[in-house]
Scaffold this motif. Sequence first.
Motif: not given
Length: 412
Positions: A114-120, A132-137, A359-368
């Motif tokens: 789901l993290a991968w899906w969200f980043l897409g 890298w971001l899904v590895a982080l989560l 998850p909200f911080v992760f979403a910010l990482c995606g936006l970043a």
Amino acid sequence: MSTRIDRSAVDRATVIGLGLAFIAATIYWLSNRFFDAGRGDFFYLADAFLHGRTWLDFRPGPNDVIIVGSKIYVPFAPFPAIALMPLVAVTGAQVADQWESGINATLAAIDVALAWWFLGRVGVRSLVDRFWLVALLGFSTQIWWVTTRGGVWHTGHLIATMLTLGCLIELWGSRRAWLIGLLAGAAFLTRAPLAFAIPFYALLLAGDEIWEPRRWPWREWLLLAAGVLPSIVFFLWYNDVRFGSPFESGYALATLPAWLEERRQEGLFSTVHIPMNLDYMFIHLPKLIGTFPFFKPDGLGMSILLTSPGLLYAVRAPWRESRSWWLGLAALIVLIPTLLYYGGGWLQYGYRYALDSIPFVFALCGLAAVRDEDRRAAIGMTEGGAIGLGWRLLIVFGIVVGLGGVYWAYNI
């Protein structure tokens, strides 16, 4: 031709995402398959629901149970048991309990997918950055620890993370308010602090129209509320039928070890607990020892700056956009009841209650990552990805610390 290329890129990303989820599931299962938490309460509660009961017919452990006459209740929020009902209906509670390591590994791998899906969805084009971001989560947050340790206390975190990521995926996708409401309500029935995220889902649904009251999306807000309502009704009914009050969840009644009971006597939620929780979340460090692995946690907590330093990438989010503020405030507000809570999260490696906010911080990482991609493209830099070497080293450091959690899960 462009459509064909786009579809090919989507298919490639999907295959890679599923492959990473499979690899993650394997790592999680190898990490947790020899650990028996001995508390598969959700499987037995699912079986109780299937038989029209809200109580267990046996005592699953000495603590975190509520005894009312001959009935044994568990205080934990009930949605994970509801979600597990189809599985338990097929396998039975005892077999499902025996399969807990595999089930939790699967749930954690779904979080990775789901993290991968969200980043897409959010627009991270670089597959390397998404990796890298899904590895982080998946491996530099407490997801790895709670999957390894298992038990009723931890399965809820995995399901809550799944539901929150589902809300975020929908907000950056079809934006069906009723579905976001259903997912948010289920998240509340899994981890109660996530109720505080619901107003921010409403703000994210409104977008920039929030600054123009005449254009507020009342229809979407009503659908969001309608989606949440069944969970609220169930929550009130479930409490009332068990304890005679719609507002008694059972956490104030559960059996505890003496040292935790002393803390609860100071208040189930109280400002007196804030220093303790802030210490466990930001300051607490393991002891250095002279033998492998050269550090030893005490199980009370560990600074998130040590376990998950890569989350600091969120500071690069586009803060001129209101959605970044709503995500940041959601992460903060969801954390408040946890900081007021007496429990502290023991036994833990890191600070597992932070998973409600991550998850909200992760979403910010995606936006970043999207922002940094756009900035690099604007100056003609298209190689290497948005997440530079320094950030990757922080993520690797967190993963190494997370790997230490696998060792200490068996030895703490």
